[in-house]
Design an enzyme around this catalytic site. Structure first.
Site, PDB file in Angstrom:
ATOM      1  N   HIS A 274       0.844  -1.207   0.000  1.00  0.00           N
ATOM      2  CA  HIS A 274       0.000   0.000   0.000  1.00  0.00           C
ATOM      3  C   HIS A 274       0.873   1.249   0.000  1.00  0.00           C
ATOM      4  O   HIS A 274       1.927   1.276   0.634  1.00  0.00           O
ATOM      5  CB  HIS A 274      -0.897   0.003   1.244  1.00  0.00           C
ATOM      6  CG  HIS A 274      -1.973  -1.028   1.167  1.00  0.00           C
ATOM      7  ND1 HIS A 274      -2.329  -1.814   2.222  1.00  0.00           N
ATOM      8  CD2 HIS A 274      -2.755  -1.428   0.125  1.00  0.00           C
ATOM      9  CE1 HIS A 274      -3.282  -2.654   1.863  1.00  0.00           C
ATOM     10  NE2 HIS A 274      -3.563  -2.419   0.582  1.00  0.00           N
ATOM     11  N   LEU A 293      -0.049   1.191  21.215  1.00  0.00           N
ATOM     12  CA  LEU A 293      -1.423   0.684  21.375  1.00  0.00           C
ATOM     13  C   LEU A 293      -1.536  -0.167  22.641  1.00  0.00           C
ATOM     14  O   LEU A 293      -2.494  -0.061  23.399  1.00  0.00           O
ATOM     15  CB  LEU A 293      -1.813  -0.132  20.140  1.00  0.00           C
ATOM     16  CG  LEU A 293      -2.103   0.712  18.876  1.00  0.00           C
ATOM     17  CD1 LEU A 293      -2.012  -0.152  17.612  1.00  0.00           C
ATOM     18  CD2 LEU A 293      -3.464   1.390  18.982  1.00  0.00           C
TER      19      LEU A 293
END
Ligand code: ACO
Ligand code: LMR
Length: 596
Positions: A274, A293
């Protein structure tokens, strides 16, 4: 955008561009989910008027229009989603146009590598119009049992059923990657859970929808209890998620995996598939994101296996209720495409149906009503239109043995040929000068009115092109010897309000007869003009729909049908008279010496 808004509407999807496998997968989703009507309403693509698909085992035709503007208003008003599969270059304009659809809720763009400024512009437009836009390079949005907007969840029937896209659940699934989104839907279901909604952001550098917005949608969605997120190295999205959690804007359980830790083994940051998947800075690495996270309380899988086990224990069991989806899939697995498509007639349990009505009941109607319903392929027309068609069919049966078509039938009959050959000989004479000018006249009048052309401009244009005006002129009739048929034809407009096409044709005639007496509005031109007005005013045909009738030569059909009666009568008459082979004499033919 609230998921509750999406869940309460019945999807009507516009496909911008055609992608047969994706469209069929959406229709299969609809059928297997138990819907009674397909969710794909209309396609914008070039080169055809319909595309044929299966809805279950039935074949359906989905209308195709060359541009969004050409879609009839009634259809436009229904569209609440679009899925744009057009190229990266064409996605901006077509998506911008779709954003103006009055009932639009959301759209998704399939193309990848859409220019950054196009994405930014579309994102701004979407905010202005309060439309949910997903992509570019997205497989779309899934709401199990309700909406399959795109390739999300797969395209083959078994993929849809294996991923159980039909049972609503409480787990939201997000990823940049379409493939990973589809994979995670499968994983969630194979862990005995069910998806509340799923979407892929697409891997372009500037997605129209960010993880932040998706997480807030999931937090707001009362059907969602947990969020499964597959992220990648590159970009700052995950730090926005950390902030949302720290600001107590996200309370729901989040399980995630950040792909790309392998990049740490490279001396220089590698570019993954990507556009955005490249860790230009340290904190964009998968490692850094995982740590941030975890610190915020997110359940982070260190390996993909661990990620999957965090989602739940393997449990492929389907409830009895869910077995219906497999049964529906199996019931349509062996469907076969037809060779011919018709909307006119068919057999139903050995009964012949015409326009959906039993043959005998259908033929109870007047011949004129039967003719016009079949020619238009419609199940209803007004009495006025029926009466006009009845008059034209009767009026045109014959116009003497002098006219070229009748002459050819007569000559062929006297040459000993059979009925069909003699009829064909007459029919083959019908064309731009004799009997076959109605369609061209309709085309010219339609375009003249549509372009607000004056009669003077219209006549002048044909004079400049040195072309004859179809529907004007006659070998016999003239201004001082009017064609009695024309006056009768025109009288049918007395019951019409606007009669814009007839007025236009008569204003043209005023000019042409001033040039030459025989340049009257002839029977072809009169029928063309009045039929246009009848269809426009009585049958509510739009200008585009009238243009479609011109393209299929509808306007010549009545003359061909009616004059076939006259040709056949001349054939039979000649067979009765049996004068033998016709041969011209030198008195009938003038030989002129050409001096080259
Ligand atoms: N538009 C413009 N000018 C015309 C037209 C026309 N439709 N028809 C004839 N003219 C002009 C010619 O240009 C010619 O002009 P000129 O003398 O300055 O050169 C003059 O009129 C005579 O031309 P002709 O071809 O000799 O005219 P004719 O009387 O033979 O034509 C015909 C009759 C064949 C019907 C012709 O008018 C025509 O082709 N019209 C268009 C086709 C059409 O509408 N046919 C349907 C007839 S009705 C029926 O078949 C049921
Ligand atoms: C017809 O109806 O055949 C005519 O208008 C043509 C003609 O020349 O009479």
């Amino acid at each position: 955008m609230k998921m509750s808004n999406i869940r309460k509407v019945d999807p009507r999807i516009l496909f911008i561009g055609s992608h047969k496998r994706i469209i069929q997968s959406v229709l299969d989703f609809d059928f297997i989910a138990g819907k009674k009507t397909p969710s794909v309403s209309v396609i914008v693509a070039g080169g055809r008027k319909y595309e044929k698909y299966f809805f279950g085992t039935d074949e359906i035709l989905i209308p195709v229009f060359s541009s969004l503007e050409k879609i009839p208003e009634k259809l436009k008003k229904e569209i609440n989603y679009f899925y744009n599969v057009s190229s990266a270059r064409r996605s901006l304009e077509s998506s911008k146009a779709a954003l103006h659809l009055p009932s639009l809720i959301a759209g998704s763009l399939f193309a990848e590598n859409i220019p950054e400024k196009h994405s930014i512009l579309l994102a701004q437009k979407a905010i202005e119009e309060e439309i949910l836009l997903i992509g570019p390079s997205s497989v779309g949005l899934l709401v199990p049992g309700i909406l399959k907007l795109g390739a999300v969840g797969g395209v083959e029937m078994h993929q849809l059923v294996d991923s159980n896209l039909f049972s609503p659940g409480s787990v939201a699934v997000f990823s940049s990657s379409g493939g990973m989104t589809n994979e995670l839907i499968r994983v969630v279901v194979s862990r005995g859970k069910r998806v509340s909604f799923a979407l892929s952001f697409g891997g372009d550098r500037f997605p129209l929808m960010t993880p932040r917005e998706a997480f807030l949608m999931a937090e707001d969605d009362k059907e969602t209890n947990e969020i499964i997120y597959f992220g990648e190295l590159g970009g700052q999205d995950e730090y926005e998620l950390v902030s949302l959690i720290e600001e107590k804007k996200i309370h729901k359980k989040v399980i995630c995996y950040i792909g790309g830790v392998v990049a740490d083994l490279f001396d220089t940051p590698p570019q993954f598939g990507h556009a955005k998947a490249m860790a230009k800075k340290k904190d964009e690495s998968a490692r850094a994101k995982r740590d941030a996270l975890k610190k915020a309380g997110v359940m982070v899988g260190e390996t993909f296996d661990e990620f999957v086990s965090l989602i739940g224990e393997k449990n492929d069991l389907k409830s009895d209720k869910e077995m219906i989806y497999t049964e529906r899939m199996n019931s349509i697995a062996k469907r076969q495409s037809s060779l011919i498509t018709t909307t006119i007639s068919h057999d139903e349990n050995d009964d012949v149906k015409i326009l959906g009505e039993d043959l005998l009941s259908f033929t109870d109607k007047s011949f004129a009503r039967i003719v016009i319903l079949l020619l238009l392929g419609r199940r209803e027309v007004t009495k006025q239109t029926e009466d006009f068609v009845d008059f034209v069919l009767r009026l045109l049966v014959d116009h003497g043995p002098y006219v070229s078509g009748a002459v050819n039938t007569i000559i062929t009959a006297r040459a000993g040929r059979d009925l069909v050959s003699s009829l064909a000989s007459g029919l083959l004479t019908i064309g731009p000068r004799f009997g076959g000018a109605i369609n061209q006249a309709a085309f010219n009048f339609l375009n003249g009115v549509k372009s607000n052309q004056s009669a003077d401009e219209f006549v002048e244009l044909f004079a400049q092109k040195k072309e004859y005006i179809s529907g004007i002129g006659h070998k016999k009739y003239r201004i001082d010897l009017p064609d009695p048929r024309v006056k009768k034809i025109l009288s049918f407009t007395n019951l019409l309000n606007e009669k814009k096409y007839t007025n236009f044709a008569q204003s043209i005639e005023k000019i042409t007869v001033s040039k030459k007496g025989n340049l009257i509005l002839n029977v072809d031109g009169a029928i063309a003009a009045v039929m246009l007005d009848m269809l426009a005013e009585n049958e509510k045909y739009t200008s585009d729909e009238l243009e479609d009738l011109v393209k299929i030569e509808f306007f010549n059909a009545l003359f061909v049908l009616s004059r076939s009666v006259g040709f056949v009568s001349h054939f039979l008459d000649q067979k009765r008279l049996d004068e033998g082979l016709l041969r011209l004499t030198d008195k009938d033919v003038s030989y002129i010496e050409k001096n080259d």
